[in-house]
Structures are given as structure tokens and as C-alpha cells.
Design a protein around this motif. Structure first.
Motif, short mmCIF file in Angstrom:
data_model
loop_
_atom_site.label_atom_id
_atom_site.label_comp_id
_atom_site.label_asym_id
_atom_site.label_seq_id
_atom_site.Cartn_x
_atom_site.Cartn_y
_atom_site.Cartn_z
N UNK A 1 0.83 -1.21 0.00
CA UNK A 1 0.00 0.00 0.00
C UNK A 1 0.86 1.26 0.00
N UNK A 2 2.00 1.22 0.64
CA UNK A 2 2.91 2.38 0.62
C UNK A 2 3.24 2.78 -0.82
N UNK A 3 3.57 1.79 -1.64
CA UNK A 3 3.91 2.06 -3.03
C UNK A 3 2.71 2.66 -3.77
N UNK A 4 1.52 2.11 -3.54
CA UNK A 4 0.31 2.62 -4.21
C UNK A 4 0.04 4.06 -3.80
N UNK A 5 0.11 4.35 -2.50
CA UNK A 5 -0.10 5.73 -2.05
C UNK A 5 0.92 6.67 -2.71
N UNK A 6 2.17 6.28 -2.71
CA UNK A 6 3.20 7.14 -3.29
C UNK A 6 2.95 7.36 -4.77
N UNK A 7 2.62 6.30 -5.47
CA UNK A 7 2.32 6.44 -6.90
C UNK A 7 1.12 7.35 -7.14
N UNK A 8 0.08 7.20 -6.34
CA UNK A 8 -1.12 8.02 -6.53
C UNK A 8 -0.85 9.49 -6.25
N UNK A 9 -0.01 9.78 -5.27
CA UNK A 9 0.36 11.17 -5.00
C UNK A 9 1.07 11.75 -6.23
N UNK A 10 1.98 10.99 -6.80
CA UNK A 10 2.69 11.42 -8.02
C UNK A 10 1.71 11.62 -9.16
N UNK A 11 0.78 10.70 -9.33
CA UNK A 11 -0.21 10.77 -10.41
C UNK A 11 -1.05 12.05 -10.29
#
Length: 181
Positions: free
Chosen positions: A150-160
Motif C-alpha cells: 500500500x505504501x507504493x500505491x499511495x506514493x504512486x497516486x500522489x505522483x499521479x
């Protein structure tokens, strides 16, 4: 009167209810706060626009429109949270229409419904994320054959969101001169 086809109908003008992410917070609280800040920013940036304005490709030669970005973010939210985080197999809302259909398939007839669909998708994905208690735990679905958390998903979504918020800034300024937020 069919509001989806009424050229005078507009997206709601949203008050700025955002609060900046906390300066002192744990990792999950920080990641959630940054993502939520961007999720709340999009409706503010698009408030008061007509379907025509939402669909206008205002920066030639790009065909990108604000409605296309909204559709894209709706599909991105669904993919990452419903499919990867929750491990379901939800079909894309827009990409199923064809490659880049999320960006390129927006029409004045559906633009306001697309904005509403984005808001509905957020209600669902917030619940999905809340059900995952461990940022480090492997998620049920794979991405390109690899596990992620989930950490990776959150980080990716912030970037997106950060990237596309910048696109919306430029498009909005070209559509009606509005800047800021």
C-alpha cells in the motif's frame, strides 16, 4: 430538461475545504493526507466549468482535456485500489472503450456524469484503503508479475495527482483564465 446536455449546466463550485497535510505525522497519516489533499484539489480546480469547457482541448497540439483527466483519474483510482489493493477485477470505466479512451473519449454529453462518477469512485476506494491496516503487507494482486504494498500505491497516486493537477492548472487557465488553487 436533460442537464447532461444543457450547455448552461456547470460543475459545482466547491469551497476550498482542504487543509494541508500535517507537518508532524506518521508515515500512513502523511501519505493519506497528501493523497486526500490532491483528491480534494481536483473538484476545486474544475468548479464552475461547462461541459464544453471540460472537454475543450485547450493546449494544441495536445488533445488533452480537463474531462479526460477526470476520466483518467477515475480509472486510475479504480485500478489501483479496487483491483490491486482489494484484489478484485473491476473493469475500467473508460479504458474499456479503447486505448486512451479515458483521456480522449470525453464528450460534452457525458462530461458532468464523468465528474460525478469520479466522486462516486472516491467514496468506494477510500473504504478499500481503510481496510488495509499494514503499509508493508503484500497486496492481493500483482503489478507486472510483482508484489507491491500500500505504501507504493499511495506514493504512486500522489505522483499521479500532482502531475495531473499541473495539467489541469494549465488547461483551466487556457479555458477561462482562472489560476490558482
Amino acid at each position: 430538461m436533460d442537464l447532461l446536455n444543457d450547455p448552461n449546466e456547470r460543475t459545482p463550485v466547491m469551497p476550498d475545504v482542504r487543509t494541508g497535510p500535517p507537518f508532524m505525522a506518521g508515515e500512513r497519516e502523511s501519505l493519506q493526507a497528501w493523497l486526500e489533499f490532491y483528491r480534494l484539489t481536483l473538484p476545486i480546480k474544475i468548479g464552475g466549468l461547462t461541459p464544453e469547457q471540460l472537454c475543450r482541448a485547450a493546449v494544441p497540439p495536445s488533445g488533452m482535456s480537463i474531462a479526460g483527466i477526470v476520466r483518467h483519474l477515475c480509472d486510475v483510482e479504480r485500478y489501483w485500489f479496487s483491483n490491486i489493493v482489494a484484489g478484485t477485477d473491476q473493469p475500467a470505466r473508460y479504458k474499456a472503450e479503447g486505448p486512451d479512451a479515458d483521456f480522449k473519449g470525453a464528450t460534452e454529453a457525458t462530461a458532468l456524469a464523468d465528474v460525478a462518477a469520479y466522486s462516486q469512485e472516491l467514496i468506494h476506494v477510500r473504504k478499500v484503503a481503510a481496510n488495509v491496516t499494514d503499509l508493508d503487507a503484500a497486496l492481493p494482486a500483482l503489478r507486472h508479475g510483482q508484489q507491491l504494498n500500500l505504501r507504493w500505491v499511495y506514493t504512486h497516486m500522489i505522483e499521479e495527482y500532482a502531475r495531473h493537477a499541473g495539467h489541469v492548472d494549465l488547461l483551466r487557465e487556457c479555458v477561462d483564465g482562472t489560476t490558482g488553487y
